[in-house]
Design a protein around this motif. Structure first.
Motif, short mmCIF file in Angstrom:
data_model
loop_
_atom_site.label_atom_id
_atom_site.label_comp_id
_atom_site.label_asym_id
_atom_site.label_seq_id
_atom_site.Cartn_x
_atom_site.Cartn_y
_atom_site.Cartn_z
N ASN A 196 -10.34 11.08 3.20
CA ASN A 196 -8.91 11.36 3.12
C ASN A 196 -8.22 11.07 4.44
O ASN A 196 -7.31 11.77 4.86
CB ASN A 196 -8.69 12.81 2.67
CG ASN A 196 -7.31 13.00 2.06
OD1 ASN A 196 -6.67 12.04 1.65
ND2 ASN A 196 -6.82 14.23 2.05
N VAL A 198 -8.33 9.62 8.70
CA VAL A 198 -8.91 10.00 9.99
C VAL A 198 -8.61 11.49 10.22
O VAL A 198 -7.47 11.93 10.03
CB VAL A 198 -8.29 9.15 11.12
CG1 VAL A 198 -8.90 9.52 12.47
CG2 VAL A 198 -8.45 7.67 10.84
N SER A 211 -0.92 5.71 15.01
CA SER A 211 -0.74 6.87 14.12
C SER A 211 -0.54 6.36 12.70
O SER A 211 -0.29 5.18 12.48
CB SER A 211 0.47 7.69 14.56
OG SER A 211 1.62 6.87 14.52
N TYR A 212 -0.65 7.27 11.75
CA TYR A 212 -0.34 6.93 10.36
C TYR A 212 1.17 6.88 10.20
O TYR A 212 1.87 7.74 10.73
CB TYR A 212 -0.89 8.00 9.42
CG TYR A 212 -2.37 7.86 9.13
CD1 TYR A 212 -2.91 6.64 8.74
CD2 TYR A 212 -3.23 8.96 9.21
CE1 TYR A 212 -4.26 6.50 8.46
CE2 TYR A 212 -4.58 8.83 8.92
CZ TYR A 212 -5.09 7.60 8.54
OH TYR A 212 -6.40 7.47 8.26
N ASP A 213 1.67 5.88 9.43
CA ASP A 213 3.08 5.99 9.11
C ASP A 213 3.24 6.45 7.67
O ASP A 213 2.44 6.15 6.79
CB ASP A 213 3.90 4.75 9.47
CG ASP A 213 3.54 3.52 8.68
OD1 ASP A 213 3.25 2.49 9.31
OD2 ASP A 213 3.55 3.59 7.43
N TRP A 216 3.25 4.15 4.51
CA TRP A 216 1.94 3.63 4.12
C TRP A 216 1.11 4.72 3.42
O TRP A 216 0.55 4.50 2.35
CB TRP A 216 1.21 3.10 5.38
CG TRP A 216 -0.03 2.30 5.08
CD1 TRP A 216 -1.14 2.71 4.39
CD2 TRP A 216 -0.28 0.94 5.45
NE1 TRP A 216 -2.06 1.70 4.31
CE2 TRP A 216 -1.56 0.60 4.95
CE3 TRP A 216 0.44 -0.02 6.17
CZ2 TRP A 216 -2.13 -0.67 5.15
CZ3 TRP A 216 -0.15 -1.27 6.36
CH2 TRP A 216 -1.40 -1.59 5.85
N ILE A 217 1.09 5.88 4.04
CA ILE A 217 0.26 6.97 3.53
C ILE A 217 0.72 7.43 2.15
O ILE A 217 -0.09 7.79 1.29
CB ILE A 217 0.27 8.15 4.54
CG1 ILE A 217 -0.45 7.74 5.80
CG2 ILE A 217 -0.35 9.41 3.96
CD1 ILE A 217 -1.84 7.20 5.59
N LYS A 219 1.63 5.73 -0.23
CA LYS A 219 1.10 4.85 -1.28
C LYS A 219 -0.39 5.10 -1.53
O LYS A 219 -0.96 4.56 -2.47
CB LYS A 219 1.28 3.39 -0.87
CG LYS A 219 2.72 2.93 -0.76
CD LYS A 219 2.74 1.48 -0.25
CE LYS A 219 4.16 0.93 -0.17
NZ LYS A 219 4.16 -0.43 0.38
N CYS A 220 -1.03 5.85 -0.64
CA CYS A 220 -2.48 5.99 -0.72
C CYS A 220 -2.89 7.06 -1.74
O CYS A 220 -2.09 7.84 -2.21
CB CYS A 220 -3.06 6.31 0.66
SG CYS A 220 -2.90 4.92 1.80
N VAL A 221 -4.18 7.05 -2.02
CA VAL A 221 -4.70 7.89 -3.10
C VAL A 221 -4.50 9.38 -2.81
O VAL A 221 -4.72 9.84 -1.69
CB VAL A 221 -6.18 7.55 -3.39
CG1 VAL A 221 -7.07 7.82 -2.18
CG2 VAL A 221 -6.71 8.28 -4.61
#
Lengths: 240, 571
Positions: A196, A198, A211-213, A216-217, A219-221
């Motif tokens: 899930n 880093v 960092s995560y933006d 993008w996140i 759209k993730c599972v």
């Protein structure tokens, strides 16, 4: 019952009343036998034959194996997790020497691995009048201090330097591909889990770097819905 | 040699159980047709404990996973690689080709990267853009419905991006990027290189009640025992065998397609590898899916009065236009990633992000594009790990080499600090890159072998030069250092040998004109109305996408056509 015992029983069970095979088995070196039972890793019958052949034959003499063990323990000294023997490094040398002893491998066992022992012994005799195995640890270190660094100014590296690099490579790779080596390294995978992203305490170390933006996140599972059967609308938008 | 013939007559004989053959077997048998599926390798099921390598540790192999018998290492799930004992191939002087063969149920689909990209509208009509090569006789719209069905049947994760030549599909949600992939994203954005979530046929979410969901071991190349990745054996063949309409012939190496006096196919003959004897099977339709070069070989070896130059070879083009993807790679060291805290970052069996082709060739000195794949290094050690334990010391002015406890510390310090970049690009198919029968050499079964003749042209070499330039820019922009020297012109900029990317296609290319192509737009031989080719052979051009998704979409379409033709009793 541990896994090795289970495999042993399965094997012996399948051998059944075959006297011929049982006598074969009982005449084998027990250590070698244990190795055959240890290595269950999805081989085809041809691959298994190859492995069994090499596990049942000897390349290095007892003295040579002791020399490899001594070298390996100096290149990677024991620590609290164990030593070179626990990591199976000497066995790896023995196996690779046979596995790579074909013309296709340019007789690596003879031309590289055994050659290394010959060259190291010659150097020890020149220096101390003793073969490597009979030298003290500090004497061996005197030699290794000389041959364990490449001299970039030399166009052709000395044979001893190249052979030392090969031995070091095999010892380090053997250590870190062993159970204790992987523990030492800290590799945490090869186990079922749900990825899930880093871990946040790791991401915190990289603030200002990466960092995560959110876009993008988003759209993730969503791992809480991983078990729901996927359904889409006609436009390909996921509904579940 | 006497040929033994005692088989029932089948509706369809499918040769090869990989992507194309597995797809055809599923669709044709679901429609109630009686199928013979003929596979040159053994039965394989990744859930079989005697065959599985998934979740094994390196020390469970006496060579710690090194690639002595399997080119990509002991745990890699392919029986056979660029070399198979007793089954040689030859190569024309001063040219090169490396021919990968996976001899097992499911073929190469058990080991591939699961990169499942659709070809885009441009990819079917490239000649319209640059005047090179040939257009496909079909367009994206012809194949789109099959891509859609495939996405829903098999499952592929990805995201809707609305990029013209990278069509979106019915996607499962992608996994979050790994740490090093965040560095890649940063570098790509600074470099103006498009970067999006990857598109892999791995189940991040349940798709039905028979296949499992990914448990993130990162080992799809070992084939998943829970069937959470796509392979033809796991998803098509093994389920189809339960339907009772498929007879599977394993260890059965097809020699040729048999024809009657009118030149129509009557079945195939094969060598049973267990006893070395030759058998024949009769069928109304023959579907070849043995892989691009194997199918070409079978056709070229199927000589008869009606087909003196090989079956379906009146155009003399079988084996011609052979082409593989271009490829090259580079490692990048990222100093920010030294001394990493370790955690389980296996993820799915492949990259979580990638770069599709992002530039306009009009401004470049080479045609066609490439995509960039991102490799991991925070992985489970196998043989070779730590071999040069502290070579990265040189970037800090510290001596490289030595011995003792510091080696341990050096390996741990650098673990996970390098990443791999690989480019995979489109080559221009050429008539003078080909495979043909070598009349002087036979394999151990007595079957004449293939001879290859393949050279890259300036187009491909300039393309990989551009890849290296891009890798260096990306490395710089992610705060890293591209390792090693950039390959020189004399080294052809490090382009992979033809065949090394294992995307070889084009040997029975598709077209409307029987003089200029081997199969029609339904993958049927122009010359014979009951023989089809559903592997990579019919590809007119191999885009900068991996070929599997397109092989399967085409095979599905062809299978529906065959069902329709049989219903109409046209064949």
């Amino acid at each position: 019952m541990d896994r090795r015992e289970t495999i042993k029983n399965i094997l012996l069970g399948s051998i059944g009343s075959s006297v011929l095979l049982e006598s074969c088995v009982s005449s084998l070196d027990n250590k070698v036998l244990d190795k055959i039972w240890e290595y269950q890793y999805g081989r085809t019958s041809e691959e298994k034959k190859r492995d069994d052949k090499f596990l049942n034959s000897r390349f290095f003499s007892e003295t040579e194996l002791q020399t490899i063990e001594k070298i390996a323990n100096i290149i990677l000294p024991p620590n609290e997790l164990g030593d070179i023997n626990d990591a199976g490094v000497v066995e790896l040398f023995e196996f690779i020497a046979k596995d790579w002893s074909t013309p296709a491998h340019n007789n690596y066992g003879e031309k590289v691995l055994r050659r290394g022992l010959i060259v190291f012994d010659e150097l020890c005799i020149q220096k101390f009048g003793l073969k490597l195995l009979d030298c003290s640890k500090s004497q061996v270190k005197v030699l290794f201090d000389e041959i364990s660094y490449e001299n970039k100014s030399l166009k052709d590296q000395k044979e001893s330097v190249k052979l030392f690099a090969t031995y070091r490579g095999m010892i380090v790779t053997g250590y870190f591909t062993s159970e204790i080596g992987i523990k030492d390294l800290g590799y945490k995978g090869n186990t079922p889990n749900v990825w899930n992203g880093v871990p946040s305490e790791v991401l915190e170390q990289y603030i200002g770097i990466v960092s995560y933006d959110k876009e993008w996140i988003d759209k993730c599972v969503d791992q809480s819905k991983r078990g729901d059967i996927a359904k889409w609308d006609d436009e390909g938008n996921l509904l579940t | 040699m006497e040929i033994i013939n005692n088989s029932p007559k089948y509706d369809v004989i499918v040769v090869g159980s990989g992507a194309g053959g597995g797809m055809a077997t599923k669709i044709l048998s679901d429609a109630g047709l009686k199928i013979a599926l003929v596979e040159a390798g053994p039965y394989f099921d990744p859930a079989n404990p005697d065959q599985m390598t998934q979740m094994k540790w390196p020390w469970e192999s006496p060579r710690r996973g090194s690639g002595t018998t399997r080119a990509f290492g002991d745990f890699h799930m392919s029986y056979g690689h660029w070399k198979i004992e007793g089954e040689p191939y030859t190569i024309e002087k001063e040219t090169n080709f490396r021919w990968w063969r996976s001899r097992m149920l499911g073929g190469r689909t058990n080991h591939w990267g699961r990169i499942s990209l659709r070809f885009g509208p441009k990819d079917f009509k490239s000649k319209d853009y640059d005047g090179l090569g040939e257009n496909w006789p079909i367009s994206y719209d012809d194949i789109k419905p099959y891509y859609d069905k495939l996405d829903k049947l098999i499952g592929v994760f990805g995201t809707k991006e609305n990029i013209f030549n990278e069509p979106d599909g019915f996607f499962l949600p992608p996994p979050k990027p790994r740490l090093h992939e965040l560095f890649y994203i940063k570098g790509a954005r600074k470099s103006g290189v498009t970067v999006i979530p990857s598109r892999l046929s791995i189940l991040t979410k349940r798709i039905n009640n028979t296949r499992g969901v990914c448990f993130y071991c990162g080992q799809c190349d070992r084939s998943c025992s829970a069937y959470a990745d796509f392979s033809s054996s796991s998803c098509y063949v093994i389920p189809s065998l339960k339907g009772g309409m498929v007879d599977l012939y394993t260890n059965s190496m097809v020699v040729e397609v048999k024809t009657d006096k009118n030149g129509r196919a009557t079945g195939v003959s094969y060598i049973n590898k267990e006893n070395g004897r030759e058998y024949s099977i009769r069928g109304k339709v023959v579907v070849l899916a043995a892989s691009a070069c194997s199918s070409a070989r079978i056709l070229l070896n199927s000589k008869s009065k009606a087909h003196p130059d090989g079956l379906g070879n009146s155009s003399n083009l079988i084996g011609k236009y052979l082409h593989d993807s271009t490829g090259t790679g580079r490692s990048v060291f990222i100093p920010d990633l030294i001394n990493r805290k370790t955690y389980n970052e296996d993820g799915v069996g492949g990259m979580h992000v990638y770069s599709p082709w992002w530039l306009d060739n009009k401004k470049l000195d080479f045609p066609r594009g490439y995509h960039i794949e991102i490799g991991r290094s925070f992985t489970m050690p196998e043989y070779g790990f730590g071999y040069n334990p502290n070579e990265l010391n040189r970037f800090f002015g510290v001596k490289v080499g030595g011995y003792g406890d510091k080696l341990r510390e050096d390996v741990k310090k650098y673990y996970g600090s390098t990443i791999g970049l690989s480019g995979r690009g489109e080559a221009i198919p050429r008539k003078d890159n080909y495979c043909e029968i070598d009349p002087d050499t036979k394999d151990k079964w007595g079957i004449p072998v293939l001879k290859f003749r393949y050279k890259w042209s300036d187009y491909e070499i300039k393309q990989v030069k551009h890849m290296h330039d891009t890798f260096e820019e990306l490395a710089y922009n992610m705060g890293g250092i591209a390792l090693g020297n950039k390959p020189t012109k004399e080294q052809n900029y490090g382009i992979s040998a033809p065949g090394e990317i294992i995307h070889e296609v084009g040997t029975t290319r598709m077209g409307d004109d029987p003089y200029n192509s081997v199969v029609n737009k339904y993958e049927r031989l122009h010359d014979v109305d009951n023989v089809y080719v559903v592997d990579g052979g019919p590809f007119v051009s191999q885009a900068d996408k991996n070929p599997t998704w397109t092989i399967m979409a085409l095979s599905w379409r062809t299978s529906e056509y065959i069902i329709d033709q049989l219903k109409k009793q046209n064949i």
